[in-house]
Design an enzyme around this catalytic site. Structure first.
Site, PDB file in Angstrom:
ATOM      1  N   HIS A 244      36.416 -44.282  52.274  1.00 54.22           N
ATOM      2  CA  HIS A 244      36.224 -43.814  50.902  1.00 54.22           C
ATOM      3  C   HIS A 244      37.266 -42.763  50.526  1.00 54.22           C
ATOM      4  O   HIS A 244      37.779 -42.754  49.411  1.00 54.22           O
ATOM      5  CB  HIS A 244      34.810 -43.248  50.738  1.00 54.22           C
ATOM      6  CG  HIS A 244      34.520 -42.868  49.337  1.00 54.22           C
ATOM      7  ND1 HIS A 244      34.353 -43.816  48.345  1.00 54.22           N
ATOM      8  CD2 HIS A 244      34.453 -41.673  48.745  1.00 54.22           C
ATOM      9  CE1 HIS A 244      34.163 -43.181  47.213  1.00 54.22           C
ATOM     10  NE2 HIS A 244      34.222 -41.890  47.422  1.00 54.22           N
TER      11      HIS A 244
ATOM     12  N   CYS B 261      53.104 -58.217  47.649  1.00 57.55           N
ATOM     13  CA  CYS B 261      51.904 -57.587  47.080  1.00 57.55           C
ATOM     14  C   CYS B 261      51.154 -56.734  48.085  1.00 57.55           C
ATOM     15  O   CYS B 261      50.073 -56.263  47.799  1.00 57.55           O
ATOM     16  CB  CYS B 261      50.966 -58.627  46.479  1.00 57.55           C
ATOM     17  SG  CYS B 261      50.253 -59.721  47.706  1.00 57.55           S
TER      18      CYS B 261
HETATM   19  C1  PEP Z   1      47.899 -58.103  52.428  1.00 57.66           C
HETATM   20  O1  PEP Z   1      47.383 -58.548  53.451  1.00 57.66           O
HETATM   21  O2  PEP Z   1      49.006 -57.513  52.422  1.00 57.66           O
HETATM   22  C2  PEP Z   1      47.219 -58.226  51.131  1.00 57.66           C
HETATM   23  C3  PEP Z   1      47.830 -57.909  50.019  1.00 57.66           C
HETATM   24  O3  PEP Z   1      45.934 -58.647  51.131  1.00 57.66           O
HETATM   25  P1  PEP Z   1      44.691 -57.733  51.588  1.00 57.66           P
HETATM   26  O4  PEP Z   1      45.167 -56.328  51.762  1.00 57.66           O
HETATM   27  O5  PEP Z   1      43.665 -57.898  50.542  1.00 57.66           O
HETATM   28  O6  PEP Z   1      44.303 -58.385  52.895  1.00 57.66           O
END
Ligand code: PEP
Ligand code: MG
Length: 546
Positions: free
Chosen positions: A183, A481
């Site tokens: 958190h 991302c």
């Molecule tokens: C990642 O794995 O970099 C991603 C963007 O997905 P998550 O963090 O939701 O697993």
């Protein structure tokens, strides 16, 4: 002296330490003395009072903090918890002891479930403390107050504490416990303040001492010198200036465009993403919509949520990820039998494929939302391993009416056959969080392995280069991302490796936007080439940051 932990959020801050007050003295083991019914009634009254207080505090806080507080309020009123406490009192426990033991037992149960549930388990300990304080008629453990800005040091922060904090005064957070998804970490990102969590030795940081908290380098400098404080303050000023710069589109110094998109987990984050100049959404984590659903969401329910997010970005790109269930994000309706290593188990696209009806429903809901909206919807699958899985997903998505379908690059095998994948997929989005965990074979949820979770590692950079090269050869977009895109220096290197867009937590957009403006594409490529020659993550960071 320096302490290290896991850096979260952005920037650097320097200031005097205020520590969270210690928790209440533990209740005694003595049996209760009054009559059992009265003792149970006392416990129930205290639980109800705390539940009401948490609800009120949740309404006051609003947003994500409000959601967590109302979840805590539900915990306090949970009939199973109340029954368990009553049963313990019937067996002789005093009310305080029964509350603590019962919350402790439920906490262990949640921790055993792993992932998101385990992260929320600590919230129950906070509920217990509040109920005990209520039973004793004393103030619940609170948050420190100060007229001057301060660095807050704590074991960990409970949601109820953070809702009470005056964030105009909190410069940074340092906690002994907690991981990158605790958190405290969520809060630091949301409030755009630096934090270092999981700091071994945090208990020894003394009240009133001057510290520098450096999130990017996961470091806390104790008893900072005037020079170190001045440098940190100058850095913070630079960051604040950058964060107030005009909300231009992402672009390098030579006008090479690098669209800056937002990572969104819950719909309440959308207004902030728009306000901070996101040019669209690079990752919408749909599984967060349904973490508490025991049954698969209907097409209509999903469609409504997708229409809502698409409506916020008319004419812009919105990349929606299909449900990424498993390991850190268990979804009851996509649950699998117990697995020894859930991160290597039936998760992501594998889980969806095993429940193809759920995947089909999601794709239909997305196609319907696409038809209703003016945004440019792209859809991608999580945890895709190779060409065969890519072809399966893209084929199904197109069959059900999705116009643009791609895959996430999170498993090293996908990067190694990137040119095959890009022959079929319309785009690839690199999830550096998982790509790093799988490349280094280090579970991203295990705090003691956090040092491995470094996307600067040259092995990770080389995989990203393969993906970037394959994208350029195919003439198709390859975005990033993962959290790596939120590191301004690394963002430049990612562009040099071939990333065509960057998607980050909205709070990091300003920093990344400012960094991109400082280099041309040539310079970004030179930095990337230098980082690729490094023999460690630390060396890559040094070579790639100039
Ligand atoms: C990642 O794995 O970099 C991603 C963007 O997905 P998550 O963090 O939701 O697993
Ligand atoms: Mg991932």
């Amino acid at each position: 002296m320096e302490l290290t932990g896991i850096g979260v959020g952005r920037g650097v801050a320097a200031g005097p330490v205020l520590r969270m007050p210690e928790p209440l003295v533990a209740p005694s083991d003595d049996p209760h003395e009054g009559d059992t019914a009265a003792e149970i009634a006392r416990a129930k009254v205290a639980l109800a009072a705390v539940a009401v207080w948490l609800t009120e505090r949740g309404v006051h806080a609003g947003g994500e903090a409000g959601d967590v507080l109302s979840a805590q309020s539900l915990m306090a009123g949970d009939p199973e918890l109340v029954n368990d406490i009553s049963a313990r009192i019937e067996r002789g426990s005093n009310a305080e002891r029964a509350v603590v033991d019962s919350c402790d037992a439920f906490q262990k149960l949640l921790e055993g479930m792993g992932g998101y549930m385990a992260e929320r388990a600590a919230d129950l300990a906070d509920v217990a403390q509040r109920v005990v304080a209520e039973l004793r008629g004393v103030a619940a453990p609170g948050v420190p107050e100060s007229d001057i800005p301060f660095v807050l040091v704590a074991h960990d922060l409970a949601p109820a504490d953070t809702a009470m904090l005056d964030f105009t005064k909190v410069l940074a957070l340092v906690t002994r416990d907690g991981g990158p998804t605790s958190h405290t970490a969520i809060l630091a990102r949301a409030k755009s303040i630096p934090a270092v969590v999981g700091v071994n030795g945090a208990d020894a940081i003394s009240e009133g001492s001057m510290v520098v908290v450096d999130a990017a380098n996961s470091r806390v400098t104790l008893d900072a010198t005037p020079d170190q404080i001045a440098t940190a303050r100058a850095e913070r000023e630079r960051w604040l200036t950058a964060s107030h710069a005009p909300l231009t589109a992402g672009v390098l110094a030579d006008d090479h465009a690098v669209p800056l998109l937002a990572n969104i987990s819950v719909l309440t984050e959308v207004p902030e993403a728009v306000a901070l100049g996101a040019e669209g959404v690079g990752l919408f984590r749909t599984e967060f919509l349904f973490l508490n659903s025991t049954t698969a969401p209907s097409i209509a329910t999903q469609q409504a949520a997708y229409v809502e997010i698409l409506a916020a970005f008319p004419g812009k790109k919105v990349i929606v990820r299909c449900l990424d269930a498993g390991a850190d994000k268990p979804l009851p309706f996509l649950a699998v039998a117990h697995e020894e290593n859930p991160a290597l188990g039936l998760r992501g696209l594998r889980a969806l494929r095993a429940h193809e009806n759920i995947l089909r429903d999601q794709l239909i809901a997305l196609a319907n939302a696409q038809a209703e909206s003016e945004a440019d919807l792209w859809v991608m699958a999580p945890m895709v391993a190779d060409l065969e899985e890519t072809a399966y997903f893209v084929g199904l998505a197109k069959e059900l009416g999705i116009r643009v379908a791609g895959v996430m690059a999170e498993v090293p095998s996908l990067a190694l056959v990137a040119e095959q994948v890009l022959g079929v997929a319309d785009f690839v989005s690199i999830g550096t969080n998982d790509l790093t965990q799988y490349t280094l074979a280090a579970d991203r949820l295990i705090g003691s392995l956090a040092a491995y979770q470094d996307p600067w590692h040259p092995a990770v950079l080389r995989l990203i280069k393969q993906l970037g090269d394959a994208g350029a050869a195919a003439g198709k977009p390859v975005g990033v991302c993962g959290e790596a895109a939120a590191d301004p220096d690394l963002a430049i290197v990612l562009v040099g490796l071939g990333a065509t867009s960057l998607s980050t937590t909205p709070a990091a957009l300003a920093d990344v936007r400012a960094a991109l403006l400082t280099v041309t594409l040539d310079e970004a490529q030179t930095r990337a080439a230098r980082a690729l020659t490094a023999r460690s993550a630390a060396e890559a960071r040094t070579l790639g940051s100039r």
